[in-house]
Design an enzyme around this catalytic site. Structure first.
Site, mmCIF file in Angstrom:
data_model
loop_
_atom_site.group_PDB
_atom_site.id
_atom_site.type_symbol
_atom_site.label_atom_id
_atom_site.label_comp_id
_atom_site.label_asym_id
_atom_site.label_seq_id
_atom_site.Cartn_x
_atom_site.Cartn_y
_atom_site.Cartn_z
ATOM 1 N N ARG A 158 1.327 -2.645 7.878
ATOM 2 C CA ARG A 158 0.040 -2.054 7.497
ATOM 3 C C ARG A 158 -0.003 -0.572 7.860
ATOM 4 O O ARG A 158 -0.555 0.245 7.116
ATOM 5 C CB ARG A 158 -1.126 -2.790 8.155
ATOM 6 C CG ARG A 158 -1.423 -4.142 7.533
ATOM 7 C CD ARG A 158 -2.504 -4.877 8.300
ATOM 8 N NE ARG A 158 -1.942 -5.442 9.523
ATOM 9 C CZ ARG A 158 -2.623 -6.133 10.433
ATOM 10 N NH1 ARG A 158 -3.925 -6.323 10.279
ATOM 11 N NH2 ARG A 158 -2.031 -6.629 11.486
ATOM 12 N N CYS A 189 -0.042 -0.847 13.785
ATOM 13 C CA CYS A 189 -0.652 -2.126 13.435
ATOM 14 C C CYS A 189 0.091 -3.185 14.249
ATOM 15 O O CYS A 189 0.647 -2.873 15.297
ATOM 16 C CB CYS A 189 -0.597 -2.389 11.929
ATOM 17 S SG CYS A 189 1.071 -2.577 11.282
#
Length: 126
Positions: free
Chosen positions: A84, A79
């Site tokens: 994330r 990410c």
């Protein structure tokens, strides 16, 4: 109550996070390279060969996309900075995926190290 930072730190204890030095070999050996950023981030630049599956719809995409349902595929995630991707890797592990790795530092670290980035270009209408 946990903060998102707490959740990411907890996830990173449960997943396999790889360094940039390890990433080239991992990507080469991977069956799938997943970018879990949002589509606008992906279109601004991404790693060559990556497919975009935003974190917010990851579970649904994994469940509905036949090419991603094999739980024994080697998958590398990234990410923007690795938060994330860590949460995504944790989720995938809970879903039974056996070989999931997350790139430490994410796209920002990759780009800052001068590594190759694919930036889609728009057609020239002039």
């Amino acid at each position: 109550m946990q903060t998102v930072h707490d959740m990411v730190q907890s996830a990173k204890k449960e997943i396999q996070e790889i360094t940039l030095d390890q990433a080239d070999a991992a990507i080469h050996d991977a069956d799938v390279l997943l970018d879990v950023r949002e589509p606008d981030e992906f279109h601004q630049g991404h790693l060559a060969g990556a497919i975009n599956v935003p974190r917010g719809i990851l579970e649904f995409t994994l469940d509905n996309e036949p090419s991603l349902q094999d739980r024994h595929q080697k998958i590398v995630l990234y990410c923007k900075t690795s938060g994330r991707a860590a949460l995504a890797a944790q989720t995938m592990k809970a879903m039974g995926y056996q070989y999931v790795q997350s790139i430490q530092g994410g796209f920002d670290a990759w780009h800052a190290a001068g590594r190759k980035v694919v930036t889609p270009s728009l057609p020239d209408f002039e």
